[in-house]
Design an enzyme around this catalytic site. Structure first.
Site, PDB file in Angstrom:
ATOM      1  N   LYS A  30      -3.727   7.951 -16.422  1.00 56.40           N
ATOM      2  CA  LYS A  30      -3.162   9.005 -15.564  1.00 56.40           C
ATOM      3  C   LYS A  30      -2.010   8.466 -14.726  1.00 56.40           C
ATOM      4  O   LYS A  30      -0.929   9.051 -14.673  1.00 56.40           O
ATOM      5  CB  LYS A  30      -4.263   9.537 -14.627  1.00 56.40           C
ATOM      6  CG  LYS A  30      -3.736  10.401 -13.507  1.00 56.40           C
ATOM      7  CD  LYS A  30      -4.839  10.968 -12.631  1.00 56.40           C
ATOM      8  CE  LYS A  30      -5.278  10.091 -11.481  1.00 56.40           C
ATOM      9  NZ  LYS A  30      -4.336  10.019 -10.347  1.00 56.40           N
ATOM     10  N   ARG A 129      -1.655   8.964   3.950  1.00 56.60           N
ATOM     11  CA  ARG A 129      -0.657   8.988   2.884  1.00 56.60           C
ATOM     12  C   ARG A 129       0.716   9.500   3.355  1.00 56.60           C
ATOM     13  O   ARG A 129       1.206  10.532   2.906  1.00 56.60           O
ATOM     14  CB  ARG A 129      -1.187   9.785   1.684  1.00 56.60           C
ATOM     15  CG  ARG A 129      -2.553   9.297   1.250  1.00 56.60           C
ATOM     16  CD  ARG A 129      -3.036   9.897  -0.013  1.00 56.60           C
ATOM     17  NE  ARG A 129      -2.658   9.148  -1.188  1.00 56.60           N
ATOM     18  CZ  ARG A 129      -3.007   9.472  -2.431  1.00 56.60           C
ATOM     19  NH1 ARG A 129      -3.706  10.541  -2.656  1.00 56.60           N
ATOM     20  NH2 ARG A 129      -2.631   8.736  -3.438  1.00 56.60           N
ATOM     21  N   ASP A 319      -9.188   2.118  -6.561  1.00 52.93           N
ATOM     22  CA  ASP A 319      -9.676   3.243  -7.369  1.00 52.93           C
ATOM     23  C   ASP A 319     -11.032   2.939  -8.021  1.00 52.93           C
ATOM     24  O   ASP A 319     -11.661   3.837  -8.574  1.00 52.93           O
ATOM     25  CB  ASP A 319      -8.658   3.608  -8.462  1.00 52.93           C
ATOM     26  CG  ASP A 319      -7.410   4.253  -7.882  1.00 52.93           C
ATOM     27  OD1 ASP A 319      -7.453   4.704  -6.727  1.00 52.93           O
ATOM     28  OD2 ASP A 319      -6.382   4.295  -8.587  1.00 52.93           O
TER      29      ASP A 319
HETATM   30  N1  EPU Z   1       1.979   4.274   2.369  1.00 52.00           N
HETATM   31  C1  EPU Z   1       2.680   4.374   3.542  1.00 52.00           C
HETATM   32  N2  EPU Z   1       3.894   4.978   3.515  1.00 52.00           N
HETATM   33  C2  EPU Z   1       4.448   5.478   2.381  1.00 52.00           C
HETATM   34  C3  EPU Z   1       3.732   5.356   1.151  1.00 52.00           C
HETATM   35  C4  EPU Z   1       2.487   4.738   1.182  1.00 52.00           C
HETATM   36  O1  EPU Z   1       2.202   3.942   4.595  1.00 52.00           O
HETATM   37  O2  EPU Z   1       5.564   6.004   2.437  1.00 52.00           O
HETATM   38  C5  EPU Z   1       0.638   3.638   2.383  1.00 52.00           C
HETATM   39  C6  EPU Z   1      -0.485   4.552   1.927  1.00 52.00           C
HETATM   40  O3  EPU Z   1      -0.885   5.429   2.963  1.00 52.00           O
HETATM   41  C7  EPU Z   1      -1.556   3.575   1.524  1.00 52.00           C
HETATM   42  C8  EPU Z   1      -0.734   2.394   0.974  1.00 52.00           C
HETATM   43  O4  EPU Z   1       0.598   2.592   1.427  1.00 52.00           O
HETATM   44  O5  EPU Z   1      -2.292   3.160   2.630  1.00 52.00           O
HETATM   45  C9  EPU Z   1      -0.696   2.262  -0.511  1.00 52.00           C
HETATM   46  O6  EPU Z   1      -0.414   3.521  -1.092  1.00 52.00           O
HETATM   47  P1  EPU Z   1       0.448   3.689  -2.420  1.00 52.00           P
HETATM   48  O7  EPU Z   1       1.732   4.369  -2.040  1.00 52.00           O
HETATM   49  O8  EPU Z   1       0.491   2.423  -3.165  1.00 52.00           O
HETATM   50  O9  EPU Z   1      -0.455   4.735  -3.184  1.00 52.00           O
HETATM   51  P2  EPU Z   1       0.080   5.894  -4.074  1.00 52.00           P
HETATM   52  O10 EPU Z   1       1.264   5.440  -4.810  1.00 52.00           O
HETATM   53  O11 EPU Z   1       0.119   7.154  -3.281  1.00 52.00           O
HETATM   54  C10 EPU Z   1      -1.209   5.224  -6.242  1.00 52.00           C
HETATM   55  C11 EPU Z   1      -2.193   5.898  -7.136  1.00 52.00           C
HETATM   56  C12 EPU Z   1      -3.535   5.989  -6.410  1.00 52.00           C
HETATM   57  C13 EPU Z   1      -3.992   4.581  -6.081  1.00 52.00           C
HETATM   58  C14 EPU Z   1      -2.923   3.890  -5.228  1.00 52.00           C
HETATM   59  C15 EPU Z   1      -3.249   2.453  -4.906  1.00 52.00           C
HETATM   60  C16 EPU Z   1      -0.825   7.395  -8.443  1.00 52.00           C
HETATM   61  C17 EPU Z   1      -0.463   8.788  -8.777  1.00 52.00           C
HETATM   62  N3  EPU Z   1      -1.720   7.233  -7.469  1.00 52.00           N
HETATM   63  O12 EPU Z   1      -1.131   6.049  -5.083  1.00 52.00           O
HETATM   64  O13 EPU Z   1      -4.433   6.580  -7.327  1.00 52.00           O
HETATM   65  O14 EPU Z   1      -5.201   4.640  -5.377  1.00 52.00           O
HETATM   66  O15 EPU Z   1      -1.658   3.924  -5.910  1.00 52.00           O
HETATM   67  O16 EPU Z   1      -3.418   1.723  -6.073  1.00 52.00           O
HETATM   68  O17 EPU Z   1      -0.341   6.449  -9.060  1.00 52.00           O
HETATM   69  C18 EPU Z   1      -6.190   7.966  -8.016  1.00 52.00           C
HETATM   70  O18 EPU Z   1      -5.758   7.818  -9.174  1.00 52.00           O
HETATM   71  O19 EPU Z   1      -7.291   8.501  -7.762  1.00 52.00           O
HETATM   72  C19 EPU Z   1      -5.369   7.500  -6.910  1.00 52.00           C
HETATM   73  C20 EPU Z   1      -5.548   7.900  -5.660  1.00 52.00           C
END
Ligand code: EPU
Length: 433
Positions: A30, A129, A319
């Site tokens: 995904k 987030r 995850d």
């Molecule tokens: N964060 C910030 N500011 C931002 C962006 C992120 O503070 O502008 C913080 C987030 O709040 C979090 C940390 O950075 O505490 C890491 O978040 P990241 O941005 O890496 O997560 P994401 O890209 O939103 C993806 C996956 C998630 C997975 C995380 C961590 C996708 C679509 N989602 O999320 O997957 O948990 O990376 O590996 O790729 C899932 O599949 O169930 C899922 C939630």
């Protein structure tokens, strides 16, 4: 947008017996296909992808593309994306608010159209987030940021500029979004403290197959030399297997299968979990693209507890934290869980405690699990994709019947889970609420 369907799973628990048996094939990832779909609207020509899972998040992404004028056809685990009619710059509010992955689209829309409007990207309720890292990076690339009550906007005059970006957190989605945008920017972009997840590698490979110049993916520094345009690859691009689905099935197999083979899997993406389970006493063997649990006669209460500190790849994936907690309720001893990435991802433990687990939640990031405990079936409500699957595992090992409501959350990330697990001997039935 179709409203989320109201369906439940009814699960008959195995009461700790190891009765599941057979093979299960892992579907496409995904979290790899969603950024690939976003990247495909940045290129000229039709892109084809294979190994595309039939899950709700992919369907929502298709609906967003349709609103932008992009045609996506998705059948039999293959997908084509034709961006020739791509005119839209605004993400539809109701869908984007429900799916964090919608944020990937800001990169290609801004790079191609010079503007993007989008609501706060929603998704699983697992923490705040925020989007500050996106704002910082796009501003460095020359875009102006504005916001009102409903929408955020980025606007750029002409092409985005290459920039030096330091991610204060190695955000997966920010790394991916900047990789797509920087591929079409004017000049060189350097992303430091970038994410190193396998989903980053696959995106780099796809963008390169379209003519992008990307170096260093899989390391903390990614360098992108922008090009004027990208051209879709001639060959279909094959998505990678879903490491989180594989890890979840491995945990289920450890607790409830005598023999289980995962097929079409990439074992090197799962080392943190395989090592932890092996150390705990689970009889796991690893092939080139298979992982097996064989002659799993060890009673669950003889598995040893272990501590978990979730970490960016290649560390222990957040995850897989929830399914791992279910494993640890059955292992002997105390485990400390330190969820470092998201501050809402331990809330599901309350429901597992109601099933009979001994879990103490100390604060938003820390819990201790003491095992082994007998779980009893009960009614549960799927809170997010990964905790939803943890509930399925808990229901399958518990004594008696469990009902999991709101399985839309599970369907967001796992293809036809009840059909696939039933083939292994699980009793799990989908019913309308
Ligand atoms: N964060 C910030 N500011 C931002 C962006 C992120 O503070 O502008 C913080 C987030 O709040 C979090 C940390 O950075 O505490 C890491 O978040 P990241 O941005 O890496 O997560 P994401 O890209 O939103 C993806 C996956 C998630 C997975 C995380 C961590 C996708 C679509 N989602 O999320 O997957 O948990 O990376 O590996 O790729 C899932 O599949 O169930 C899922 C939630």
């Amino acid at each position: 947008m179709n409203p989320p369907h109201k369906e439940s799973f009814i699960i008959q628990g195995l009461d700790g017996q190891k009765k599941l048996d057979g093979e299960i094939s892992i579907e496409g990832a995904k979290n790899a296909i969603l950024p690939l779909i976003a990247a495909a609207i940045a290129v000229e020509g039709i892109s084809s992808f294979t190994n595309v899972p039939e899950i709700e998040d992919v369907s929502r992404m298709e609906e967003i593309l349709a609103a932008l004028g992009v045609k996506a056809v998705h059948r039999n685990n293959a997908m084509t994306i034709d961006p020739s009619g791509f005119t839209g710059t605004r993400l539809p509010r109701d869908i984007a608010k429900r799916m964090r992955a919608s944020v990937f689209l800001t990169g290609p829309i801004l790079a191609k159209k010079g503007r993007v409007d989008f609501p706060h990207p929603g998704g699983c309720v697992i923490g705040a987030r925020p989007i500050d890292i996106f704002v910082d990076g796009f501003q460095r690339m020359g875009a102006a940021f504005t916001e009102n009550d409903e929408f955020y906007s980025f606007a750029a005059k002409g092409r985005l500029r290459g920039a030096s970006i330091f991610l204060k957190i190695p955000s997966v989605s920010a790394t991916e979004t900047f990789m797509i945008a920087a591929s079409l920017a004017d000049g060189r972009t350097t992303i430091k403290n970038s994410a190193m997840e396998p989903e980053i590698d696959v995106l780099a490979r796809y963008l390169r197959s379209c003519g992008a110049n990307i170096f260093g993916e899989g390391s903390p520094t990614i360098v992108i030399e922008g090009v004027e345009s990208l051209q879709s690859p001639k060959e279909p691009f094959n998505n990678i297997p879903d490491r989180i689905e594989a890890g979840s099935f491995l945990i289920l197999g450890a607790l409830a299968a005598k023999n289980l083979t995962l097929k079409n899997v990439e074992p090197k993406h799962l080392e943190a979990v395989i090592f932890a389970l092996q150390d705990s006493g689970v009889p796991i063997s690893v092939g080139d693209d298979t992982i097996s649990i064989s002659d799993n006669e060890t009673p669950n209460n003889e598995f040893k507890s272990f501590n978990i500190k979730t970490h960016e790849y290649p560390g222990f994936p957040t995850d897989l934290q929830a399914p791992s907690v279910i494993f640890l309720t059955q292992a002997t001893g105390e485990s400390v869980i330190f969820e470092t990435i998201f501050e809402g991802r331990l809330n599901f433990t309350e429901d597992i405690v109601r099933m009979g687990a001994d879990i103490k939640l100390w604060d938003a990031h820390r819990a201790t699990v003491r095992g082994p405990t007998h779980l009893k079936g009960r009614e549960l409500e799927g809170p997010d994709i990964r905790a939803g699957l943890a509930f399925v595992i808990a229901g399958l090992i518990a004594k008696g019947e469990s009902t999991i409501r709101n399985v839309y959350y599970i369907d967001r990330g796992y293809e036809k889970i009840e059909t696939r697990l039933s083939k292994l001997g699980a009793s799990i039935q989908r019913v309308s609420e």
